[in-house]
Design a protein around this motif. Sequence first.
Motif, short mmCIF file in Angstrom:
data_model
loop_
_atom_site.label_atom_id
_atom_site.label_comp_id
_atom_site.label_asym_id
_atom_site.label_seq_id
_atom_site.Cartn_x
_atom_site.Cartn_y
_atom_site.Cartn_z
N ALA A 116 8.66 -19.72 7.06
CA ALA A 116 7.35 -19.16 6.71
C ALA A 116 6.33 -19.44 7.81
CB ALA A 116 6.87 -19.76 5.39
N LEU A 117 6.37 -20.64 8.41
CA LEU A 117 5.44 -20.95 9.50
C LEU A 117 5.70 -20.07 10.71
CD1 LEU A 117 5.27 -24.87 9.40
CD2 LEU A 117 3.44 -23.24 8.84
N THR A 241 1.27 -12.21 4.12
CA THR A 241 2.39 -11.33 4.47
C THR A 241 3.64 -12.13 4.80
OG1 THR A 241 0.81 -9.72 5.36
CG2 THR A 241 3.12 -9.45 5.97
N ALA A 242 3.47 -13.20 5.59
CA ALA A 242 4.63 -14.02 5.97
C ALA A 242 5.28 -14.66 4.75
CB ALA A 242 4.18 -15.10 6.96
N LEU A 243 4.47 -15.18 3.84
CA LEU A 243 5.03 -15.83 2.66
C LEU A 243 5.80 -14.85 1.78
CD1 LEU A 243 2.00 -18.11 1.78
CD2 LEU A 243 4.27 -18.90 2.42
N THR A 244 5.26 -13.66 1.59
CA THR A 244 5.96 -12.68 0.75
C THR A 244 7.24 -12.17 1.43
OG1 THR A 244 4.49 -10.95 1.62
CG2 THR A 244 3.90 -11.93 -0.49
N VAL A 245 7.20 -11.98 2.74
CA VAL A 245 8.40 -11.53 3.45
C VAL A 245 9.48 -12.60 3.39
CG1 VAL A 245 9.34 -10.94 5.71
CG2 VAL A 245 7.19 -9.92 4.97
N VAL A 246 9.11 -13.87 3.55
CA VAL A 246 10.09 -14.95 3.51
C VAL A 246 10.72 -15.10 2.13
CG1 VAL A 246 10.28 -17.47 3.56
CG2 VAL A 246 9.18 -16.28 5.44
N VAL A 247 9.91 -14.97 1.09
CA VAL A 247 10.41 -15.23 -0.26
C VAL A 247 11.09 -14.01 -0.88
CG1 VAL A 247 9.77 -15.92 -2.61
CG2 VAL A 247 8.70 -17.03 -0.64
N VAL A 248 10.47 -12.83 -0.78
CA VAL A 248 11.01 -11.65 -1.48
C VAL A 248 11.32 -10.48 -0.56
CG1 VAL A 248 9.83 -12.26 -3.61
CG2 VAL A 248 8.72 -10.71 -2.02
N GLY A 249 10.92 -10.53 0.71
CA GLY A 249 11.14 -9.40 1.61
C GLY A 249 9.90 -8.52 1.70
N THR A 250 10.04 -7.42 2.42
CA THR A 250 8.92 -6.51 2.65
C THR A 250 8.74 -5.58 1.46
OG1 THR A 250 9.34 -6.55 5.03
CG2 THR A 250 7.97 -4.76 4.20
N ILE A 251 7.52 -5.55 0.92
CA ILE A 251 7.19 -4.65 -0.20
C ILE A 251 6.08 -3.71 0.28
CG2 ILE A 251 6.39 -4.51 -2.58
CD1 ILE A 251 7.41 -7.30 -3.04
N PRO A 252 6.36 -2.42 0.41
CA PRO A 252 5.38 -1.51 1.00
C PRO A 252 4.37 -0.97 0.01
CG PRO A 252 7.41 -0.33 0.54
CD PRO A 252 7.65 -1.76 0.13
N PHE A 253 3.27 -0.45 0.54
CA PHE A 253 2.28 0.36 -0.15
C PHE A 253 1.37 -0.39 -1.15
CE2 PHE A 253 5.20 3.88 1.03
CZ PHE A 253 4.28 4.64 1.74
N VAL A 254 1.68 -1.63 -1.49
CA VAL A 254 0.85 -2.32 -2.48
C VAL A 254 -0.58 -2.49 -1.95
CG1 VAL A 254 0.58 -4.38 -3.89
CG2 VAL A 254 2.86 -3.55 -3.34
N GLY A 255 -0.69 -2.97 -0.70
CA GLY A 255 -2.00 -3.18 -0.12
C GLY A 255 -2.71 -1.90 0.26
N LEU A 256 -2.02 -0.79 0.19
CA LEU A 256 -2.64 0.50 0.49
C LEU A 256 -3.15 1.18 -0.77
CD1 LEU A 256 -3.05 2.22 3.07
CD2 LEU A 256 -0.97 3.45 2.47
N VAL A 257 -2.32 1.16 -1.81
CA VAL A 257 -2.64 1.89 -3.04
C VAL A 257 -3.67 1.16 -3.89
CG1 VAL A 257 -1.69 2.71 -5.23
CG2 VAL A 257 -0.44 3.12 -3.10
#
Length: 326
Positions: A116-117, A241-257
Amino acid sequence: MPVASVRRPDLALQAAGLALLLALITASLFVGVGALSMRTLLSDPEALRLVVVSRLPRTCAALLAGSALAIAGLVMQTLARNRFVEPSTAGTAQSAALGILAVTLLWPDAPLGWKALGAAATALAGTAIFLALVHRLPPTQPFLVPLFGLVYGGVVGAAATFAAWRLDLLQYLEIWTTGEFSGILRGRYELLWIAGALVALAWWTADRLTILSMGRDVSVGLGLNYAAVLRLGLVIVSAITALTVVVVGTIPFVGLVAPNLISRFAGENLRGTLPWVAGSGAALVLACDIIGRLIRFPYEIPVGTVLGVVGAALFLGLLFARRGDD
């Protein structure tokens, strides 16, 4: 990005939103391969163990990841002064995946915290480069920003993919580029509580971020330490972003919608809209996770895949609605 006064949603709408979120939480706890009901939950110790070890951590992870990514998107839009960017379309998520790959090469047995770091460091660098380049684009062409973000994110993602291909780590990289909650268990998601703390930090600095969105000259004229608040916003976006990518992977569009949806009826003042943006992001991710569990039951479709379809449809609807308003 213009700053508008906040319009508080009425109590009926607030109650409806809270009821929807509670209904999704309940559904998430009871939907899955293992059959659960309130009766078995009260009488069967194994059913209770299933909830505590798997269903509850998964639900908490979806809520934390959704709310944090929505806030990260809102903060990034404030920093870029553009409503059409978010971490997964501006190179932040791709930079985080590149950082995880680098840490893995240097320290194959590194614990999740060190990954994560590393991801946060590369995400911070990638986001800073994106913002530095984006501020050079003509402000009269707002749609150039998301187009540039897609190209920039594609270049960073291609670099990560090429490195993984040369090192025979493509399948490993795919873990971090496809968001899913199927592997979330107790002891495997707790880093996301740090993302929740960063959401609280964003709320605490909301007024300063709102002033920041007016631009450097206006912000400095109002007495704001523009550089310090900009750095703080970068840290919030990159770390979430780093924490979510490390734990669950990339989740798109949430921060856009989520931010665009809320701004249509609640205004753009960060302090007033932030709880709504966080709640809508959590509800969106949790709903898509439940849909992914049901479409091919008893198999699962990753939440990142479901959100890629649902999020794109929602965003296109928001774009056409905005054009209709104009």
